[in-house]
Design a protein around this motif. Structure first.
Motif, PDB file in Angstrom:
ATOM      1  N   ASP A  38     -34.975  74.002 -71.107  1.00  0.00           N
ATOM      2  CA  ASP A  38     -36.386  74.170 -71.455  1.00  0.00           C
ATOM      3  C   ASP A  38     -36.669  73.603 -72.843  1.00  0.00           C
ATOM      4  OD1 ASP A  38     -36.756  75.461 -69.053  1.00  0.00           O
ATOM      5  OD2 ASP A  38     -36.695  77.486 -69.911  1.00  0.00           O
ATOM      6  N   LEU A  39     -35.762  73.882 -73.777  1.00  0.00           N
ATOM      7  CA  LEU A  39     -35.941  73.381 -75.142  1.00  0.00           C
ATOM      8  C   LEU A  39     -35.867  71.859 -75.170  1.00  0.00           C
ATOM      9  CD1 LEU A  39     -36.229  73.954 -78.179  1.00  0.00           C
ATOM     10  CD2 LEU A  39     -33.727  74.169 -78.286  1.00  0.00           C
ATOM     11  N   GLU A  40     -34.948  71.293 -74.415  1.00  0.00           N
ATOM     12  CA  GLU A  40     -34.829  69.840 -74.365  1.00  0.00           C
ATOM     13  C   GLU A  40     -36.091  69.200 -73.790  1.00  0.00           C
ATOM     14  OE1 GLU A  40     -30.036  69.018 -73.952  1.00  0.00           O
ATOM     15  OE2 GLU A  40     -31.136  69.645 -72.159  1.00  0.00           O
ATOM     16  N   ARG A  41     -36.645  69.829 -72.769  1.00  0.00           N
ATOM     17  CA  ARG A  41     -37.888  69.299 -72.192  1.00  0.00           C
ATOM     18  C   ARG A  41     -39.035  69.371 -73.203  1.00  0.00           C
ATOM     19  NH1 ARG A  41     -36.158  71.611 -67.230  1.00  0.00           N
ATOM     20  NH2 ARG A  41     -37.219  73.579 -67.744  1.00  0.00           N
ATOM     21  N   GLU A  42     -39.118  70.479 -73.921  1.00  0.00           N
ATOM     22  CA  GLU A  42     -40.209  70.633 -74.881  1.00  0.00           C
ATOM     23  C   GLU A  42     -40.092  69.630 -76.023  1.00  0.00           C
ATOM     24  OE1 GLU A  42     -42.315  74.119 -77.604  1.00  0.00           O
ATOM     25  OE2 GLU A  42     -40.699  74.616 -76.190  1.00  0.00           O
ATOM     26  N   LEU A  43     -38.871  69.378 -76.469  1.00  0.00           N
ATOM     27  CA  LEU A  43     -38.660  68.440 -77.576  1.00  0.00           C
ATOM     28  C   LEU A  43     -38.586  66.992 -77.102  1.00  0.00           C
ATOM     29  CD1 LEU A  43     -35.954  70.405 -79.622  1.00  0.00           C
ATOM     30  CD2 LEU A  43     -38.388  70.198 -80.122  1.00  0.00           C
ATOM     31  N   GLU A  44     -38.459  66.820 -75.776  1.00  0.00           N
ATOM     32  CA  GLU A  44     -38.299  65.485 -75.197  1.00  0.00           C
ATOM     33  C   GLU A  44     -37.079  64.781 -75.793  1.00  0.00           C
ATOM     34  OE1 GLU A  44     -42.015  63.477 -75.749  1.00  0.00           O
ATOM     35  OE2 GLU A  44     -43.025  64.625 -74.168  1.00  0.00           O
ATOM     36  N   GLN A  45     -36.032  65.573 -75.997  1.00  0.00           N
ATOM     37  CA  GLN A  45     -34.771  65.056 -76.548  1.00  0.00           C
ATOM     38  C   GLN A  45     -33.620  65.743 -75.841  1.00  0.00           C
ATOM     39  OE1 GLN A  45     -34.259  62.781 -78.895  1.00  0.00           O
ATOM     40  NE2 GLN A  45     -36.099  62.656 -80.173  1.00  0.00           N
ATOM     41  N   ARG A  46     -32.577  64.983 -75.524  1.00  0.00           N
ATOM     42  CA  ARG A  46     -31.354  65.588 -74.994  1.00  0.00           C
ATOM     43  C   ARG A  46     -30.516  66.056 -76.187  1.00  0.00           C
ATOM     44  NH1 ARG A  46     -26.678  63.123 -73.635  1.00  0.00           N
ATOM     45  NH2 ARG A  46     -27.696  61.085 -73.830  1.00  0.00           N
ATOM     46  N   LEU A  47     -30.169  67.338 -76.202  1.00  0.00           N
ATOM     47  CA  LEU A  47     -29.480  67.922 -77.351  1.00  0.00           C
ATOM     48  C   LEU A  47     -27.966  68.004 -77.162  1.00  0.00           C
ATOM     49  CD1 LEU A  47     -31.986  70.842 -77.968  1.00  0.00           C
ATOM     50  CD2 LEU A  47     -31.900  68.625 -79.142  1.00  0.00           C
ATOM     51  N   PHE A  48     -27.517  68.041 -75.906  1.00  0.00           N
ATOM     52  CA  PHE A  48     -26.086  68.152 -75.624  1.00  0.00           C
ATOM     53  C   PHE A  48     -25.669  67.151 -74.557  1.00  0.00           C
ATOM     54  CE2 PHE A  48     -27.334  72.435 -76.989  1.00  0.00           C
ATOM     55  CZ  PHE A  48     -26.390  72.678 -77.981  1.00  0.00           C
ATOM     56  N   ASP A  49     -24.496  66.585 -74.740  1.00  0.00           N
ATOM     57  CA  ASP A  49     -23.803  65.883 -73.664  1.00  0.00           C
ATOM     58  C   ASP A  49     -22.864  66.899 -73.039  1.00  0.00           C
ATOM     59  OD1 ASP A  49     -24.907  63.306 -73.945  1.00  0.00           O
ATOM     60  OD2 ASP A  49     -23.564  62.859 -75.606  1.00  0.00           O
ATOM     61  N   ARG A  50     -22.990  67.147 -71.744  1.00  0.00           N
ATOM     62  CA  ARG A  50     -22.143  68.150 -71.129  1.00  0.00           C
ATOM     63  C   ARG A  50     -21.676  67.684 -69.757  1.00  0.00           C
ATOM     64  NH1 ARG A  50     -27.253  70.146 -72.229  1.00  0.00           N
ATOM     65  NH2 ARG A  50     -28.581  70.855 -70.515  1.00  0.00           N
ATOM     66  N   ASP A  51     -20.393  67.970 -69.507  1.00  0.00           N
ATOM     67  CA  ASP A  51     -19.834  67.744 -68.177  1.00  0.00           C
ATOM     68  C   ASP A  51     -18.912  68.916 -67.877  1.00  0.00           C
ATOM     69  OD1 ASP A  51     -17.381  67.260 -69.495  1.00  0.00           O
ATOM     70  OD2 ASP A  51     -17.800  65.114 -69.634  1.00  0.00           O
ATOM     71  N   THR A  52     -18.066  68.776 -66.892  1.00  0.00           N
ATOM     72  CA  THR A  52     -17.218  69.910 -66.487  1.00  0.00           C
ATOM     73  C   THR A  52     -16.109  70.193 -67.492  1.00  0.00           C
ATOM     74  OG1 THR A  52     -15.855  68.395 -65.171  1.00  0.00           O
ATOM     75  CG2 THR A  52     -17.651  69.554 -64.030  1.00  0.00           C
ATOM     76  N   ARG A  54     -16.324  69.260 -71.194  1.00  0.00           N
ATOM     77  CA  ARG A  54     -16.638  69.386 -72.611  1.00  0.00           C
ATOM     78  C   ARG A  54     -18.146  69.451 -72.828  1.00  0.00           C
ATOM     79  NH1 ARG A  54     -17.956  64.346 -74.951  1.00  0.00           N
ATOM     80  NH2 ARG A  54     -17.211  65.003 -76.987  1.00  0.00           N
ATOM     81  N   VAL A  55     -18.497  70.005 -73.975  1.00  0.00           N
ATOM     82  CA  VAL A  55     -19.879  70.040 -74.437  1.00  0.00           C
ATOM     83  C   VAL A  55     -19.891  69.437 -75.831  1.00  0.00           C
ATOM     84  CG1 VAL A  55     -21.835  71.501 -75.077  1.00  0.00           C
ATOM     85  CG2 VAL A  55     -20.429  72.105 -73.102  1.00  0.00           C
ATOM     86  N   ALA A  56     -20.799  68.506 -76.088  1.00  0.00           N
ATOM     87  CA  ALA A  56     -20.874  67.845 -77.388  1.00  0.00           C
ATOM     88  C   ALA A  56     -22.333  67.664 -77.781  1.00  0.00           C
ATOM     89  CB  ALA A  56     -20.170  66.483 -77.347  1.00  0.00           C
ATOM     90  N   LEU A  57     -22.584  67.743 -79.069  1.00  0.00           N
ATOM     91  CA  LEU A  57     -23.929  67.511 -79.583  1.00  0.00           C
ATOM     92  C   LEU A  57     -24.279  66.029 -79.513  1.00  0.00           C
ATOM     93  CD1 LEU A  57     -23.863  69.852 -82.697  1.00  0.00           C
ATOM     94  CD2 LEU A  57     -25.526  70.003 -80.848  1.00  0.00           C
ATOM     95  N   THR A  58     -25.492  65.732 -79.102  1.00  0.00           N
ATOM     96  CA  THR A  58     -26.004  64.368 -79.185  1.00  0.00           C
ATOM     97  C   THR A  58     -26.481  64.123 -80.618  1.00  0.00           C
ATOM     98  OG1 THR A  58     -28.247  65.047 -78.657  1.00  0.00           O
ATOM     99  CG2 THR A  58     -26.791  64.526 -76.786  1.00  0.00           C
ATOM    100  N   PRO A  59     -26.833  62.886 -80.978  1.00  0.00           N
ATOM    101  CA  PRO A  59     -27.409  62.650 -82.311  1.00  0.00           C
ATOM    102  C   PRO A  59     -28.633  63.524 -82.575  1.00  0.00           C
ATOM    103  CG  PRO A  59     -26.762  60.568 -81.327  1.00  0.00           C
ATOM    104  CD  PRO A  59     -26.554  61.616 -80.271  1.00  0.00           C
ATOM    105  N   LEU A  64     -30.971  68.409 -85.202  1.00  0.00           N
ATOM    106  CA  LEU A  64     -31.697  69.660 -85.074  1.00  0.00           C
ATOM    107  C   LEU A  64     -30.938  70.843 -85.668  1.00  0.00           C
ATOM    108  CD1 LEU A  64     -34.068  71.345 -83.994  1.00  0.00           C
ATOM    109  CD2 LEU A  64     -32.886  71.435 -81.782  1.00  0.00           C
ATOM    110  N   LEU A  65     -29.596  70.811 -85.641  1.00  0.00           N
ATOM    111  CA  LEU A  65     -28.808  71.981 -86.019  1.00  0.00           C
ATOM    112  C   LEU A  65     -29.129  72.500 -87.426  1.00  0.00           C
ATOM    113  CD1 LEU A  65     -26.718  74.055 -85.278  1.00  0.00           C
ATOM    114  CD2 LEU A  65     -24.918  72.434 -85.903  1.00  0.00           C
ATOM    115  N   PRO A  66     -29.095  71.666 -88.490  1.00  0.00           N
ATOM    116  CA  PRO A  66     -29.424  72.218 -89.813  1.00  0.00           C
ATOM    117  C   PRO A  66     -30.863  72.699 -89.913  1.00  0.00           C
ATOM    118  CG  PRO A  66     -29.198  69.825 -89.911  1.00  0.00           C
ATOM    119  CD  PRO A  66     -28.713  70.242 -88.570  1.00  0.00           C
ATOM    120  N   ILE A  67     -31.782  72.041 -89.189  1.00  0.00           N
ATOM    121  CA  ILE A  67     -33.182  72.473 -89.206  1.00  0.00           C
ATOM    122  C   ILE A  67     -33.300  73.863 -88.576  1.00  0.00           C
ATOM    123  CG2 ILE A  67     -35.499  71.959 -88.351  1.00  0.00           C
ATOM    124  CD1 ILE A  67     -34.680  68.998 -88.301  1.00  0.00           C
ATOM    125  N   ALA A  68     -32.651  74.030 -87.419  1.00  0.00           N
ATOM    126  CA  ALA A  68     -32.710  75.314 -86.716  1.00  0.00           C
ATOM    127  C   ALA A  68     -32.085  76.426 -87.549  1.00  0.00           C
ATOM    128  CB  ALA A  68     -32.015  75.197 -85.361  1.00  0.00           C
TER     129      ALA A  68
END
Length: 302
Positions: A38-52, A54-59, A64-68
């Motif tokens: 939901d947050l990604e849709r609202e920001l129109e940005q993909r925040l995580f790369d995720r598969d079965t 690993r999970v990793a932050l996108t650019p 967003l992390l320090p802002i949040a």
């Protein structure tokens, strides 16, 4: 955007593991994943790369992390800042609290808070040991609990707790055992905590293990406590953990993990109270530190 969305995002960003983040937030994994979408849709940005695997932050997630964190820190400070603005004028002193603090020490912090309530408001402030020690050095934090070892000639230290550590191992490999020797772990890789969450003592511990013949390492990145417990539970590795079942670290453990004391090794994690000498001896924190020395006078050995 709701504040909860930012709290969910920060938890996943720090754990890099949806299961561990959900456990930390006391919620199920599925609704947490949906809130992130939901947050990604609202920001129109993909925040995580995720598969079965690993999970990793996108650019965008890294940005967003320090802002949040700043927004949440400001929101969390509203109650005590409001009390400070509208209540009787008392000084506010920050008390640094490291992650995973033992409940017994939290109780002592509460005792100290009550004891000095008439003279100042003691506000807890979270952080890593290097950040807390630096905050005390710079005067932003009055005093802190920190993980030893570290050294600073301007600082005073008082041992407040020493916690025995043991081997976190796959239960099915060591069923029925009440201890384990280092030699018995030779066929397992050692999985130290990732650098972003481990305390300085673990670097000392890593060197000691290498000197004792444990040289096979499984260094995990882009993960937190959850990643280490996954590889232990699957039988690939062992790690070092606190033995006391009351330690908050046990909240991260999965099934098929047992923490056993060593029969030939005695690691322990020390927590110290740290403050600046010049502020306590005739300085502005003299009364506070007098009370703190009394509350934390007797070290707790676990």
């Amino acid at each position: 955007m709701e504040m909860l969305h930012l709290r969910y995002f920060v938890a996943v960003a720090e754990e890099l593991n949806f299961t561990a983040a959900a456990r930390r937030l006391h919620m199920a994994t599925s609704p947490l994943s949906q809130r992130i979408k939901d947050l990604e849709r609202e920001l129109e940005q993909r925040l995580f790369d995720r598969d079965t695997h690993r999970v990793a932050l996108t650019p965008a997630g890294n940005a967003l992390l320090p802002i949040a964190r700043d927004i949440l820190e400001t929101a969390n400070s509203i109650p005590w800042r409001l009390r400070e603005a509208t209540g009787p004028k008392r000084s506010t002193a920050l008390f640094g609290i490291p992650a995973g603090l033992h409940p017994a020490l939290r109780l002592r912090v509460g005792v100290l808070t009550d004891r000095v309530r008439e003279q100042c408001e003691l506000q807890r402030w979270p952080g890593s040991t290097p950040a807390l020690v630096n905050g005390v050095r710079e005067g932003r934090i009055a005093l802190a609990l920190a993980r030893s070892p570290f050294s600073d000639p301007a600082m005073e230290q008082l041992l407040v707790m020493s916690e025995r550590m043991g081997a976190a191992v796959p239960t099915d490999r060591f069923a029925g055992r009440d201890s384990v020797a280092l030699a018995e772990l030779a066929d397992l890789a050692y999985a130290p905590l990732p650098k972003e969450v481990r305390v300085p003592y673990f670097d000392v511990l890593d060197q000691e293990l290498a000197e004792r013949g444990i040289r096979n390492r499984l260094n995990l990145t882009d993960t937190g406590f959850g990643g280490v417990t996954e590889v232990i539970s699957s039988g690939l590795a062992f790690s070092i953990s606190l033995l006391d079942p009351d330690s908050p670290i046990h909240g991260y453990q999965l099934e098929n993990i047992t923490v056993l004391p060593f029969s030939d090794f005695e690691p322990h994690l020390d927590t110290v109270l740290v403050w600046r000498r010049d502020r306590a001896d005739g300085g502005d924190l003299e009364d506070l530190m007098r009370a703190a020395r009394e509350v934390f006078a007797d070290p707790d050995h676990r």
